[in-house]
Design a protein around this motif. Structure first.
Motif, mmCIF file in Angstrom:
data_model
loop_
_atom_site.group_PDB
_atom_site.id
_atom_site.type_symbol
_atom_site.label_atom_id
_atom_site.label_comp_id
_atom_site.label_asym_id
_atom_site.label_seq_id
_atom_site.Cartn_x
_atom_site.Cartn_y
_atom_site.Cartn_z
ATOM 1 N N GLY A 50 0.781 -1.225 0.000
ATOM 2 C CA GLY A 50 0.000 0.000 0.000
ATOM 3 C C GLY A 50 0.810 1.271 0.000
ATOM 4 N N ALA A 51 2.118 1.163 -0.214
ATOM 5 C CA ALA A 51 2.969 2.355 -0.178
ATOM 6 C C ALA A 51 3.816 2.428 -1.446
ATOM 7 N N LEU A 52 4.155 3.658 -1.833
ATOM 8 C CA LEU A 52 5.005 3.908 -2.997
ATOM 9 C C LEU A 52 6.421 4.181 -2.542
ATOM 10 N N ALA A 53 7.366 3.424 -3.088
ATOM 11 C CA ALA A 53 8.772 3.674 -2.786
ATOM 12 C C ALA A 53 9.217 4.920 -3.528
ATOM 13 N N VAL A 54 9.753 5.898 -2.792
ATOM 14 C CA VAL A 54 10.237 7.143 -3.374
ATOM 15 C C VAL A 54 11.657 7.367 -2.877
ATOM 16 N N PRO A 55 12.425 8.209 -3.573
ATOM 17 C CA PRO A 55 13.781 8.485 -3.103
ATOM 18 C C PRO A 55 13.774 8.969 -1.655
ATOM 19 N N GLY A 56 14.451 8.233 -0.824
ATOM 20 C CA GLY A 56 14.566 8.626 0.585
ATOM 21 C C GLY A 56 13.466 8.115 1.486
ATOM 22 N N GLY A 57 12.548 7.275 0.973
ATOM 23 C CA GLY A 57 11.504 6.787 1.860
ATOM 24 C C GLY A 57 10.334 6.159 1.129
ATOM 25 N N ARG A 58 9.138 6.193 1.783
ATOM 26 C CA ARG A 58 7.923 5.605 1.238
ATOM 27 C C ARG A 58 6.746 6.552 1.472
ATOM 28 N N LEU A 59 5.794 6.531 0.537
ATOM 29 C CA LEU A 59 4.565 7.292 0.696
ATOM 30 C C LEU A 59 3.426 6.306 0.927
ATOM 31 N N ASP A 60 2.751 6.444 2.068
ATOM 32 C CA ASP A 60 1.644 5.560 2.400
ATOM 33 C C ASP A 60 0.344 6.195 1.912
ATOM 34 N N SER B 236 11.825 14.241 -4.029
ATOM 35 C CA SER B 236 12.559 14.753 -5.194
ATOM 36 C C SER B 236 12.834 13.603 -6.147
ATOM 37 N N ALA B 237 12.791 13.903 -7.452
ATOM 38 C CA ALA B 237 13.011 12.868 -8.458
ATOM 39 C C ALA B 237 13.958 13.385 -9.532
ATOM 40 N N SER B 238 14.733 12.491 -10.087
ATOM 41 C CA SER B 238 15.653 12.868 -11.153
ATOM 42 C C SER B 238 14.914 12.902 -12.488
ATOM 43 N N VAL B 239 15.309 13.851 -13.348
ATOM 44 C CA VAL B 239 14.688 14.027 -14.661
ATOM 45 C C VAL B 239 15.441 13.183 -15.674
ATOM 46 N N GLU B 240 14.736 12.229 -16.283
ATOM 47 C CA GLU B 240 15.366 11.336 -17.261
ATOM 48 C C GLU B 240 15.240 11.861 -18.687
ATOM 49 N N ARG B 241 14.147 12.567 -18.975
ATOM 50 C CA ARG B 241 13.922 13.037 -20.345
ATOM 51 C C ARG B 241 12.990 14.232 -20.316
ATOM 52 N N ASP C 171 12.368 9.709 -12.774
ATOM 53 C CA ASP C 171 12.690 8.417 -12.176
ATOM 54 C C ASP C 171 12.314 8.449 -10.698
ATOM 55 N N VAL C 172 11.379 7.573 -10.314
ATOM 56 C CA VAL C 172 10.952 7.478 -8.919
ATOM 57 C C VAL C 172 11.312 6.087 -8.411
ATOM 58 N N SER C 173 12.488 5.992 -7.848
ATOM 59 C CA SER C 173 12.982 4.707 -7.324
ATOM 60 C C SER C 173 12.839 3.580 -8.337
ATOM 61 N N GLY C 174 13.241 3.877 -9.574
ATOM 62 C CA GLY C 174 13.229 2.861 -10.620
ATOM 63 C C GLY C 174 11.956 2.794 -11.431
ATOM 64 N N GLN C 175 10.941 3.571 -11.070
ATOM 65 C CA GLN C 175 9.703 3.609 -11.847
ATOM 66 C C GLN C 175 9.577 4.958 -12.549
ATOM 67 N N ARG C 176 8.961 4.944 -13.719
ATOM 68 C CA ARG C 176 8.797 6.178 -14.491
ATOM 69 C C ARG C 176 7.533 6.906 -14.078
ATOM 70 N N PRO D 80 13.163 22.023 -16.698
ATOM 71 C CA PRO D 80 13.852 22.215 -15.416
ATOM 72 C C PRO D 80 15.282 22.715 -15.617
ATOM 73 N N GLU D 81 15.746 23.487 -14.655
ATOM 74 C CA GLU D 81 17.085 24.066 -14.769
ATOM 75 C C GLU D 81 18.173 23.053 -14.460
ATOM 76 N N ASP D 82 17.853 22.040 -13.663
ATOM 77 C CA ASP D 82 18.852 21.007 -13.379
ATOM 78 C C ASP D 82 18.196 19.643 -13.526
ATOM 79 N N GLY D 83 18.878 18.606 -13.109
ATOM 80 C CA GLY D 83 18.414 17.247 -13.327
ATOM 81 C C GLY D 83 17.533 16.692 -12.234
#
Length: 326
Positions: free
Chosen positions: A238-248, A275-280, A293-298, A307-310
């Protein structure tokens, strides 16, 4: 006269050298309603429409305003069919094509219809000399000419260039405004533009039916979410893995996926969830589509500027998120 269309059919079709394909549907179309059957190529959309039109043997029933058409031939069903490839008679002029139904039915004046569709100047031309947009306008005029009880439209805009498709989409919305119609397409934009209700089809079966808002904003399966253009991310307990933790998302651990449309994902929000990295980054009609990229998911999102950075801050509005269960 009020006209409704009720469909409860199953049919099978085997093309030469191909596997047997089956389609089944239980659908109703109210008076003056446009029901769009939306699905990918090969999902059975055209087979379903052709079955309703009487082109294939089938089980079940097709009825118009309570009148059983199950054993009626296509020409006896009183349904106007608009084909994907126009199906105009190449040896007849445009006017003769539009007037052709007069051999079997009372028809509207072909010149009035050609004027309504803005192609009066094409009356003496032959179909091979017409553009795709012109051919489709003539095909629509021909379908209207026989005063059908209901319309069946098989992806009539799919072969057109984008500007022509947009123009004819508006024409179709006007033409179908007070008509009873089934319209099949794989195009999400067309479905949202002209549908009163949407039926999502997959592998010959209807998997969700509802208003465009319900289907696009609240899909009820991962397939419906992905095909209607929503992000569909896997959940764990029931939770989404995100960079640095999980969202319930508070569903008690029953959710398997999270669906959220790209336009509802908030970028650089002050109430960011992660926060998420910009892939494209891809430009689309005055805005930018970001693949994150959200912990390996798009996760796709839109932004007015690249965006000004990645890396970007991301918020998932809880009232725009749908949790899907297995």
């Amino acid at each position: 006269m009020a006209v409704s269309l009720d469909v409860s059919v199953s049919a099978a079709f085997t093309a030469e050298g191909a596997d047997r394909f089956e389609v089944a549907a239980d659908l109703s179309v109210a008076d003056g309603e446009t029901l769009v059957v939306l699905g990918p190529s090969g999902s059975g959309k055209s087979l379903l429409l052709e079955t309703v039109a009487g082109f294939h043997d089938h089980e079940g029933q097709v009825a118009v305003s309570g009148r059983d058409l199950t054993d009626a031939s296509p020409e006896e069903r009183g349904l106007g069919f608009v084909f994907q490839d126009y199906a105009l008679f190449p040896h007849m002029t445009v006017r003769e094509n539009v007037a052709f139904g007069g051999k079997y039915h009372e028809t509207r004046d072909p010149d009035d219809l050609l004027a309504e569709f803005g192609v009066s100047d094409l009356a003496e031309r032959y179909p091979p000399t017409l553009s795709g947009g012109e051919s489709q306008r003539v095909a629509l005029a021909r379908a209207l000419a026989v005063r059908p009880d209901a319309f069946l439209l098989d992806e009539p805009l799919s072969a057109l260039d984008v500007p022509t498709r947009q123009t004819l989409r508006e024409v179709l919305a006007d033409v179908l405004a007070d008509e009873t119609a089934m319209y099949v397409t794989h195009n999400r934009t067309t479905a949202r533009a002209i549908a009163d209700r949407v039926a999502v089809i997959r592998d010959g079966e209807i998997v969700q039916v509802g208003t465009p808002e319900a289907v696009f904003e609240r899909p009820d399966s991962p397939f419906a979410a992905r095909f209607t253009g929503a992000n569909c991310l896997e959940l764990a307990d029931g939770a989404l893995a995100v960079p640095g933790g999980r969202l319930d998302f508070g569903d008690g651990g029953n959710g398997t996926h999270l669906a959220v449309r790209p336009e509802h994902v908030a970028i650089d929000s002050t109430d960011a969830d992660f926060s998420a990295s910009v892939e494209r980054v891809v430009r689309e009609d005055g805005r930018y589509r970001l693949a994150l990229d959200v912990s390996g998911q798009r996760l796709d999102a839109y932004a007015p500027e690249p965006p000004e950075d990645g890396e970007v801050a991301v918020a998932l509005p809880r009232d725009r998120v749908t949790v899907l269960s297995a």
